[in-house]
Design an enzyme around this catalytic site. Structure first.
Site, PDB file in Angstrom:
ATOM      1  N   GLU A   1      15.782 106.649  43.130  1.00  0.00           N
ATOM      2  CA  GLU A   1      14.774 106.576  42.264  1.00  0.00           C
ATOM      3  C   GLU A   1      14.850 106.789  40.955  1.00  0.00           C
ATOM      4  O   GLU A   1      14.737 106.243  39.905  1.00  0.00           O
ATOM      5  CB  GLU A   1      13.439 107.064  42.728  1.00  0.00           C
ATOM      6  CG  GLU A   1      12.308 106.566  42.007  1.00  0.00           C
ATOM      7  CD  GLU A   1      11.735 105.275  42.031  1.00  0.00           C
ATOM      8  OE1 GLU A   1      12.191 104.448  41.108  1.00  0.00           O
ATOM      9  OE2 GLU A   1      11.512 104.899  43.271  1.00  0.00           O
TER      10      GLU A   1
ATOM     11  N   VAL B   1      16.627 105.006  37.678  1.00  0.00           N
ATOM     12  CA  VAL B   1      16.205 104.399  36.732  1.00  0.00           C
ATOM     13  C   VAL B   1      14.722 105.005  36.381  1.00  0.00           C
ATOM     14  O   VAL B   1      14.066 104.996  37.219  1.00  0.00           O
ATOM     15  CB  VAL B   1      16.135 102.792  37.193  1.00  0.00           C
ATOM     16  CG1 VAL B   1      15.368 101.729  36.136  1.00  0.00           C
ATOM     17  CG2 VAL B   1      17.289 101.905  37.532  1.00  0.00           C
TER      18      VAL B   1
ATOM     19  N   THR C   1      24.344 115.934  39.907  1.00  0.00           N
ATOM     20  CA  THR C   1      25.680 115.852  38.805  1.00  0.00           C
ATOM     21  C   THR C   1      25.581 114.567  38.136  1.00  0.00           C
ATOM     22  O   THR C   1      25.166 113.281  38.689  1.00  0.00           O
ATOM     23  CB  THR C   1      26.914 116.284  39.520  1.00  0.00           C
ATOM     24  OG1 THR C   1      27.542 114.884  40.259  1.00  0.00           O
ATOM     25  CG2 THR C   1      26.691 117.268  40.378  1.00  0.00           C
TER      26      THR C   1
ATOM     27  N   GLY D   1      17.654 118.028  26.149  1.00  0.00           N
ATOM     28  CA  GLY D   1      17.723 117.762  27.647  1.00  0.00           C
ATOM     29  C   GLY D   1      17.371 116.343  28.051  1.00  0.00           C
ATOM     30  O   GLY D   1      17.346 115.731  28.987  1.00  0.00           O
TER      31      GLY D   1
ATOM     32  N   ASP E   1      24.604 103.641  30.027  1.00  0.00           N
ATOM     33  CA  ASP E   1      23.878 104.042  30.742  1.00  0.00           C
ATOM     34  C   ASP E   1      22.709 103.148  31.221  1.00  0.00           C
ATOM     35  O   ASP E   1      22.280 103.013  32.191  1.00  0.00           O
ATOM     36  CB  ASP E   1      23.221 105.476  30.130  1.00  0.00           C
ATOM     37  CG  ASP E   1      22.268 106.321  31.059  1.00  0.00           C
ATOM     38  OD1 ASP E   1      21.260 106.168  30.912  1.00  0.00           O
ATOM     39  OD2 ASP E   1      22.849 106.601  32.094  1.00  0.00           O
TER      40      ASP E   1
ATOM     41  N   LYS F   1      21.612 100.977  34.652  1.00  0.00           N
ATOM     42  CA  LYS F   1      20.092 100.866  34.993  1.00  0.00           C
ATOM     43  C   LYS F   1      19.785  99.370  35.442  1.00  0.00           C
ATOM     44  O   LYS F   1      19.088  98.988  36.386  1.00  0.00           O
ATOM     45  CB  LYS F   1      19.217 101.564  34.118  1.00  0.00           C
ATOM     46  CG  LYS F   1      19.463 103.027  33.827  1.00  0.00           C
ATOM     47  CD  LYS F   1      18.479 103.949  33.152  1.00  0.00           C
ATOM     48  CE  LYS F   1      18.578 105.494  33.072  1.00  0.00           C
ATOM     49  NZ  LYS F   1      17.668 105.826  31.909  1.00  0.00           N
TER      50      LYS F   1
END
Length: 814
Positions: A605, A608, A554, A663, A677, A681
């Site tokens: 993992e 990123v 999620t 997607g 986002d 990262k």
């Protein structure tokens, strides 16, 4: 005295026969050596006889192959000075064989009696040649024709000893009066009361050796073959099968009856009453322990000692209402099969006598069908009994073990294992002793069934991973598909059994303690109970399975807040959710601490670079003593996709919409386009590099208008993109005029991090980055000028799922 038997593979050629000699010469006891025909010769003899009987002159070419095999073997084995006598004898015998084949050619048929005579030459020639080779090599050896010792009835093709007293007496008298240490005899062959050559059936060389061993009260009987004993299953079908070191006579008989070809079933019978041990040894690996068959049960051994099978089985069923309560139906049924000399492998019958079902060799099915239908022709005409029902392309699998009778639930375990692996069971047979549990299945399912049962009963080295997956949308559904696709591979190659025990979305959750079927998980989940994150954790914790792994697919902060609970209870966590690792530093460091304290791996993992090994590579650099100086990266596959496809011929809105539909973006694309986002990262990479940093310390140079950033839903967000299309076009034009490309770049250096849109000139490592690819440049003390580069697909449900899957496998290998 010892009896050693060598099969066709062991005497297939001169090199193998030399190995046999080396084994025999080390025997310190008086020894009988029973040999089969040279490998493949029996088949050649049968083929020649068949061709001759049909007036096919090709039999002559087959005969020449037989002749050449024996002559060339003599020349390879025996010194020239000794060859004349041996060649003369062998050629004389071959002349007789050729005459017999000519006779079959002229009369146009082959009788069982003539067939036995022809086939016997395989063992007659091999035993004579091997005995002469032993003598030439200086061994105290002699040759004996087995036909002079073993006396049978006239059931040609599968003769039986008609009088053991006479046979035993002949054997005893010969060995009592023979002073040679080694006697070489041909197996498989015997002679009838009238003196005609007979054979004991395929595999009869084992039987010959056992008869001799019993007659002379041998110290042991050794069966030398091309495998190192009897195995827990057929090693050609089950790679993990192991040799059984000790096994009882009864277990060996059951395994050999049900297809363990290393031992001919009747072999055990002559030595059983005298308690003579049988050793199954490997001619090509004589130092291997092999299998020893004795009276004594190995009490420390496994309950199930072996899994065997017989292929090419057919089922014959007789049923009908007219059978109920009518005496003699069963008698007539079995009698007609007996008269037709058809061996029954397995029997099952309903208690009501409404049906009788037997398993027989597929080669006998036509004869059996005709014989039974003829026997019950009257009842069939009255429709009291149906014509015989025949089912082909079947096989029998069997669990074998003396101790099985003392353990409850073995049948259930066997059949549930087969059921879970979609192996359909046609017929079941089990004796009251539970030494053997048999089932008839489709022949096509034999390998799958054997491997499934072997894993269940023998493969303790298989590591089982129990997964509890939250989030089964784009990424989660791909992950479940990959697990289903790779399940067999993981078992066979990595010794990992991956089971999904629990799944949940935002609406429902579903658990199956035996493993959720990944074929229909959607329908199972839709029927599950109402989703509840606390109850989900409670269920996972209460099951207390070994190697439990919580998988979070999620983007929920609430779900990420539960990680500490899982790790504190030794439940590993694998996640693509970046929130936990980019939350306040104290929470990040606490999760790392809990993972170490409770020996529960915490792997992320995919936080990123989706499936790229970025974090893993970084960990290896740090662990090996390297130090990060600078990181430059394009870390958003979605933003790279957007800016690679955006131009003055498209609209920014349409490209972002396409990225969402394919997607590449989060469900809320603003998370990607706002830069948060990418900031998360680079924060995670900085932390994994050993730096204490929080999200508010990262400079975020957003290219989105403030109005777009302030929207609260996707509709408003996409509407704002249409409104500000001119400003997006202006960004594109400015970059194009500089002959540069737009890339959203993350950078970390000297403890500071930033993210933002940059103009990338030609020649830069980022310039030709295509599609949704990511790229990371690690500048370290070891790579100060030429960075370590990781590049590849960095977005998409498939690659993200594969990264999660890789983390799961990594835990399995811990």
């Amino acid at each position: 005295m010892k009896v050693l038997k060598f099969g066709g593979t062991s005497v297939a050629n001169a090199n193998n026969i030399e190995l046999v000699k080396n084994i025999v010469k080390n025997s310190k006891n008086k020894t009988a050596v029973v040999v089969s025909a040279f490998g493949g010769v029996t088949d050649l003899l049968l083929n020649a006889a068949e061709l001759a009987s049909t007036h096919n002159k090709e039999y002559k070419n087959v005969f020449l192959k037989i002749e050449e095999r024996h002559i060339s073997t003599i020349k390879e084995l025996i010194p020239v000075s000794n060859q004349s006598k041996v060649l003369s004898k062998v050629k004389s015998e071959l002349n007789i064989l050729e005459t017999l084949l000519e006779g079959a050619f002229f009369i146009g048929e082959i009788t069982p009696k003539l067939s036995d005579k022809i086939v016997s030459y395989g063992e007659l020639l091999s035993s004579y040649i091997i005995s002469e080779y032993f003598i030439a090599e200086g061994l105290n050896a002699s040759y004996k024709d087995s036909r002079e010792l073993l006396k049978t009835n006239t059931n040609y093709g599968k003769a039986a000893i008609y009088n053991f007293e006479e046979t035993n007496s002949l054997i005893q008298n010969y060995f009592n009066n023979n002073n040679n240490q080694i006697t070489v005899l041909g197996g498989f062959i015997a002679s009838s009361i009238k003196g005609d050559s007979t054979t004991l059936g395929r595999g009869g060389s084992d039987y010959t050796a056992a008869i001799i061993a019993a007659a002379v009260d041998a110290k042991s009987l050794e069966i030398w073959t091309d495998v190192s004993g009897m195995y827990t299953a057929n090693p050609k079908l089950v790679k993990q099968a192991k040799a059984i070191e000790n096994i009882s006579y009864q277990e060996a008989m059951e395994l050999s009856h049900f297809g363990a070809k290393v031992l001919y079933p009747p072999t055990i019978q002559p030595v059983l009453s005298k308690g003579i041990p049988i050793a199954i040894k490997n001619t090509f690996n004589p130092d291997a322990i092999g299998t020893t068959i004795t009276k004594n049960l190995d009490k420390n051994g496994k309950t199930v000692r072996g899994i065997s099978h017989i292929e090419n089985i057919s089922l014959i069923s007789l049923e009908g209402s007219g059978m109920v309560g009518i005496p003699g139906i069963s008698k007539r049924f079995f009698e007609v099969l007996s008269l037709a000399q058809i061996s029954i492998v397995l029997i099952t019958q309903a208690s009501s006598e409404h049906s009788i079902c037997v398993a027989i060799d597929a080669n006998d099915v036509a004869l059996a069908e005709e014989a039974i239908n003829n026997e019950f022709e009257y009842e069939i005409s009255l429709k009291k009994i149906k014509p015989v029902l025949v089912e082909n392309d079947l096989a029998i699998i069997a669990l074998v073990g003396d101790s099985m009778k003392n353990h409850q639930g073995l049948s259930g375990k066997m059949f549930s294992t087969l059921g879970k692996n979609n192996v359909n069971i046609r017929v079941i047979a089990q004796g009251s002793s539970e030494r053997n549990i048999s089932a008839v299945i489709d022949k096509a399912d034999v390998k799958k069934a054997l491997n499934s049962l072997h894993e269940k009963f023998f493969e303790e080295n298989i590591k089982q991973l129990n997964l509890f997956i939250m989030g089964v949308g784009n990424v989660g559904s791909k992950l479940l598909h990959q697990i289903k696709q790779q399940k067999k591979y993981l078992k066979e190659n990595l010794k990992l059994n991956v089971r999904v025990i629990g799944i949940s979305n935002s609406r429902t959750m579903f658990f199956d303690e035996d493993g959720i079927s990944l074929k229909n998980w959607e329908s199972l989940l839709s029927k599950g109970e109402k989703a509840n994150k606390e109850q989900f954790f409670s269920k996972v914790n209460s099951l207390n399975y070994r190697n439990s792994i919580f998988v979070d697919n999620t983007a929920s902060e609430v779900v990420s807040n539960t990680y500490a609970d899982y790790l504190s209870n030794s439940i590993s966590v694998v996640t693509c959710n970046k929130i936990a690792c980019s939350s306040v530093y104290t929470n990040y460091s606490r999760l790392k601490y809990l993972a170490q304290k409770y020996n529960a791996p915490f792997l992320f993992e995919t936080n990123v670079g989706a499936g790229l090994p970025i974090i893993d590579t970084l960990k290896h650099l740090i662990a090996s003593g390297d130090k990060i100086l600078k990181i430059q990266a394009v870390l958003s596959g979605s933003l790279n996709f957007v800016f690679n496809n955006f131009s003055n011929k498209t609209t920014f809105h349409d490209i972002v919409k396409q990225a969402q539909e394919e997607g590449y973006t989060e469900p809320d694309p603003k998370i990607d386009l706002s830069g948060i986002d990418v900031a998360r990262k680079i924060l995670i990479l900085a932390r994994e590099s050993g730096y204490k940093l929080d999200i508010d310390e990262i400079t975020n140079k957003s290219f989105l208008p403030e109005e777009s950033l302030q929207t609260t839903n996707n509709n408003d967000f996409f509407a704002s993109l249409i409104k500000f299309e001119p400003s997006f076009q202006e960004m594109y034009t400015e970059a194009a005029n500089k002959d540069a490309k737009l890339k959203y770049v993350a950078q970390f250096e000297d403890g500071k991090a930033s993210v933002g849109l940059q103009h990338i000139p030609k020649g830069h490592d980022f310039y030709n980055l295509e599609g949704s690819d990511n790229i990371v440049l690690f500048f370290t003390e070891r790579y100060p000028n030429q960075p370590l580069i990781i590049k590849g697909a960095g977005a998409g449900a498939d690659v993200t799922a594969s990264g999660i899957f890789a983390d799961i496998i990594r835990i399995g290998n811990f």
